[in-house]
Enzyme design. Structure first.
Site, short mmCIF file in Angstrom:
data_model
loop_
_atom_site.label_atom_id
_atom_site.label_comp_id
_atom_site.label_asym_id
_atom_site.label_seq_id
_atom_site.Cartn_x
_atom_site.Cartn_y
_atom_site.Cartn_z
N ARG A 269 -17.28 0.47 30.52
CA ARG A 269 -16.60 -0.22 31.61
C ARG A 269 -16.33 -1.66 31.17
NH1 ARG A 269 -19.50 -3.67 34.62
NH2 ARG A 269 -21.41 -2.52 34.99
N HIS A 273 -18.63 -4.51 37.34
CA HIS A 273 -19.00 -3.29 38.07
C HIS A 273 -18.08 -3.09 39.27
CE1 HIS A 273 -21.25 -0.31 40.28
NE2 HIS A 273 -21.33 -1.13 41.29
N TYR A 282 -25.46 -10.20 32.57
CA TYR A 282 -26.26 -9.16 31.91
C TYR A 282 -25.66 -8.58 30.63
CZ TYR A 282 -23.13 -6.30 34.81
OH TYR A 282 -22.04 -5.75 35.42
C1 LIG Z 1 -28.14 5.81 46.20
C2 LIG Z 1 -27.53 4.50 45.84
N1 LIG Z 1 -28.30 3.52 45.34
C3 LIG Z 1 -27.76 2.33 45.02
C4 LIG Z 1 -26.43 2.11 45.19
C5 LIG Z 1 -25.82 0.76 44.83
N2 LIG Z 1 -24.99 0.95 43.64
C6 LIG Z 1 -23.66 1.13 43.75
S1 LIG Z 1 -22.95 1.52 42.30
C7 LIG Z 1 -24.43 1.41 41.48
C8 LIG Z 1 -24.47 1.70 40.02
C9 LIG Z 1 -23.86 3.02 39.69
O1 LIG Z 1 -23.91 3.24 38.32
P1 LIG Z 1 -23.33 4.54 37.67
O2 LIG Z 1 -23.79 5.74 38.40
O3 LIG Z 1 -23.65 4.48 36.22
O4 LIG Z 1 -21.76 4.44 37.90
P2 LIG Z 1 -20.77 3.25 37.44
O5 LIG Z 1 -20.69 2.33 38.62
O6 LIG Z 1 -21.34 2.61 36.24
O7 LIG Z 1 -19.46 3.91 37.19
C10 LIG Z 1 -25.45 1.08 42.37
C11 LIG Z 1 -26.85 0.88 41.97
C12 LIG Z 1 -25.65 3.16 45.73
N3 LIG Z 1 -24.33 3.01 45.97
N4 LIG Z 1 -26.22 4.33 46.04
#
Ligand SMILES: Cc1ncc(C[n+]2csc(CCOP(=O)(O)OP(=O)(O)O)c2C)c(N)n1
Lengths: 383, 321
Positions: A269, A273, A282
């Site tokens: 990415r 985020h 980070y």
């Molecule tokens: C159950 C849950 N915990 C925390 C969050 C907050 N949160 C939103 S996106 C994210 C990271 C997601 O990472 P990943 O699954 O690797 O997907 P990416 O965003 O990197 O595409 C977090 C911790 C959430 N949306 N849902």
């Protein structure tokens, strides 16, 4: 009693032990970063399809760029960009069919457009309009904001397809972070037991907000987990659109034959985020630059050149066309029909129960009597 | 010094980690980046990676892990990034955290804190806006705290970390940074289970908590009623006495919360008032709450939230009864 279950001690090379070292984790790739490729492995697509793949990657890139700009101008809410993941998103989306289901997490715009979702509706989604989700559902799509929470639904819908003897599949889009949630483990394991037509497509973009993959799990890959769930896994170079297309096509075929498959698409990415995040806290620029050198679009351009397809492509004109499409979608989103408070009460149940009906009626009367309430209701962008 | 609520929480964590070496902080994105709301900013630099840890995206293991650490003698302070993501770990709260002391007949305890930002009004995505304090307040054995000022946020969080029982600490993120208040620099506790009287009055008792305190106070002032305003601060265990005694004096009561109405914590307050102050009431207890719908997505979420005009209409109904 059948004796197959009997324990036999100390059989096999490792005498009943397994470790990370036993799992050699390679990466399926067709197009190398330097643009060279193995012509034998190139998927058998016609020239139009090869050009289409390119155009769709530009759609993804343009959409992400424009949406980030809109957010900066306060015209949408928080937005999660897929910049850098174009090959992963488009390669996978291109392998799906219109009546396949796609349950995602929000970072797969192009794959949703490929299935027919109008750009307008994804703009409305990021503007926080409930109605945006209706259009997604019409295209067999849904976005789960609670990370990982949709995978059990994927297993369930795929189970339904199996029971109904359908030919399509359900694909889950999720991230490396999601792969740590309990829901994902239960869902993938269950799919394996049920032999359902599910494709679990994990975009490992190296981070879950600030958490790098090495802190997400001590496993070397997401794909290797497939073994533990009793299904097959594919680990693919997510910046190689041809390899991703091939991997997901294979996974789709296997899923239809009752073999759910876990695909890990290794990518990066490049944007924050979401628009609320500051990646400078980070990760360092040199890492971002390294991945920029593996740009999926540039890599694919060199393939098109080698295949003699590039001369017919005018990148600037394509981008212009896509921008025009986006402008039209944005105008349509801005013109979205008049809103009313009914919409937030609707659809909770098939029929609005009397107590809820009363809350709605009283609220409307209140809004008439106390127009000063609007001083406390932020006037959002139209639509 | 002057601090915001989120600044006060950060200060409480710094203060208590410096006081008690058994305190450990963990959760998604809390260490390296200092938390998505910066609530844990600077902790890792000061106390190191052993005591301040980024976790995988695993709510069940975060809360369950806190129970284990607490049983083993640590003082875990776990962060759930948004309260809308606590439901997967609801099982750990109900099945484990709340029952360790009871199950082991006091041999083991689970003195943990789960901190999480709750509530609507910040233009976020689905599941980023709920207020489920009523559901958590329903779990016997679990304490539920909701501060509404920087001063209380610090004092209550320190008290929560020192509390011998599990505490769910709900932070009103809508007002995380909307104002600053006086914050003592030293370490202090505000008592868990004790409401605060924000304003004394004789005509009406208004009970609220968390992010709803602001519009509640604004509505009372705008309406010009001589109301007593009670900030509950703790949902469970409830400060029944402060509520009932106030209602006995004023003869009228009203509850303001942003959570959905049905089965919300307001229902419990009405029942308590009926139990012990029914004969003092001059009007039915009024509730101004969120509607019985999911918190709308961002384009309509302000329609959901009780605002001062809605609260004023509530006041009118109680007074005019
Ligand atoms: C159950 C849950 N915990 C925390 C969050 C907050 N949160 C939103 S996106 C994210 C990271 C997601 O990472 P990943 O699954 O690797 O997907 P990416 O965003 O990197 O595409 C977090 C911790 C959430 N949306 N849902």
């Amino acid at each position: 009693m059948n004796n197959d279950h009997k324990l036999v001690a100390s059989v096999g090379a490792d005498q009943g032990r397994i470790s990370q070292e036993n799992l050699e984790i390679g990466l399926f790739q067709i197009l190398a970063p330097d643009g060279s490729y193995n012509s034998e492995a190139v998927p058998s697509l016609d020239d139009d399809a090869f050009r289409e793949l390119y155009r769709w990657m530009l759609v993804e890139r343009t959409f992400d760029k424009r949406m980030v700009k809109l957010q900066r101008r306060g015209q949408i809410g928080t937005f999660g960009s897929g910049r850098g993941q174009e090959a992963s998103i488009i390669g996978s989306g291109y392998a799906l069919k219109d009546d396949d289901w796609l349950l995602g997490m929000g970072r797969e715009a192009g794959a949703m457009f490929l299935q027919g979702l109008p750009i307008r509706d994804l703009i409305l989604f990021w503007r926080g309009l409930e109605d945006a989700n209706r259009e997604m559902a019409k295209h067999n799509q849904m976005i789960a904001i609670s990370i990982g929470s949709h995978l059990p639904l994927v297993t369930g819908t795929a189970w339904g397809m199996k029971l109904a003897d359908e030919d399509n599949v359900v694909t889950a889009y999720f991230g490396d972070g999601a792969s740590s949630t309990g829901a994902v483990h239960e869902a993938v394991n269950f799919a394996g037991v049920l032999d359902v037509p599910a494709v679990f497509f994990c975009q490992n973009n190296q981070y879950a907000i600030s958490t790098p993959f090495e802190k997400q799990t001590n496993a070397r890959s997401v794909a290797q987990r497939a073994i533990g769930y009793g299904i097959n896994g594919i680990r693919v170079d997510g910046n190689d659109v041809l390899a991703v297309y091939e991997a997901v096509s294979e996974a789709r075929k296997a899923a239809r034959a009752g073999n759910p498959t876990l695909v890990e698409s290794v990518t990066y990415r490049r944007d924050a985020h979401t628009t609320s995040d500051d990646p400078g806290r980070y990760r360092n620029e040199s890492e971002v630059e390294q991945w920029q050198e593996r740009d999926p679009i540039a890599r694919y351009e060199s393939f098109l050149r080698s295949e003699g397809l590039w001369s017919e492509i005018d990148r600037e004109t394509l981008v212009e066309e896509i921008n025009d499409e986006f402008d039209a979608a944005l105008a349509a989103a801005d013109e979205y029909e008049q809103r009313s408070v009914d919409e937030i009460f609707e659809y909770l149940y098939d029929e609005l129960p009397p107590y809820l009906q009363r809350q709605l009626v009283e609220f409307k009367a209140f809004l008439e009597e106390r127009p000063d309430a609007y001083d406390h209701i932020e006037q959002r962008v139209k639509g | 010094m002057q601090e915001t609520i989120v600044g006060a929480i950060n200060d409480a964590l710094h203060t208590e980690m410096a006081t008690d070496e058994q305190v450990v902080v963990f959760g998604e994105d809390v260490a390296e980046s200092g938390g998505v709301f910066r609530a844990t900013d600077g902790l890792k630099d000061r106390f190191g990676g052993e005591r301040v840890t980024d976790t995988p995206l695993s709510e069940i293991a975060i809360v369950g892990g806190a129970v284990g650490l607490a049983m083993y003698g640590y003082r875990p302070v776990a962060e759930i990034q948004f309260s809308g993501f606590l439901p997967p770990a609801f099982d750990q709260l109900v099945t484990q955290a709340s029952r360790i002391r009871w199950r082991t007949r006091g041999e083991w305890t689970a003195p943990l804190v789960v901190r999480t930002p709750y509530g609507a009004g910040v233009n976020a995505l689905e599941h980023h806006s709920e207020s489920l304090e009523g559901a958590y307040g329903h779990i016997p054995g679990l304490k539920v705290v909701v501060p509404s000022t920087p001063h209380d946020a610090k004092g209550l969080l320190i008290a929560a970390i020192r509390d011998p029982d599990p505490v769910l600490f709900l932070e009103p993120k809508h007002i995380y940074r909307s104002f600053s208040g006086d914050l003592p620099e030293d370490s202090y506790e505000e008592p868990i289970g004790k409401a605060a009287v924000r304003r004394t009055g004789s005509e009406l008792t208004v009970i609220s908590w968390g992010a709803m305190m602001e519009p509640t106070i604004a509505a009372v002032e705008n309406y010009g009623v001589d109301a007593e305003i009670i900030d509950l601060r703790t949902i469970s265990p409830l400060d029944h006495k402060t509520v009932v005694e106030s209602v006995k004096r004023t003869g009228r009561a009203m509850i303001v919360h942003e959570a959905a109405r049905t089965g919300g914590f307001g229902s419990e307050l009405v029942a308590r008032i009926n139990d012990d102050a029914l004969m003092y009431l001059e009007a039915p207890v009024e509730r101004v709450t969120g509607f019985d719908i999911p918190v709308p997505l961002l384009s309509m979420e302000d329609y959901y939230l009780p605002n001062p005009p809605r609260i004023e209409e509530g006041i009118r109904r109680v007074l005019d009864y």
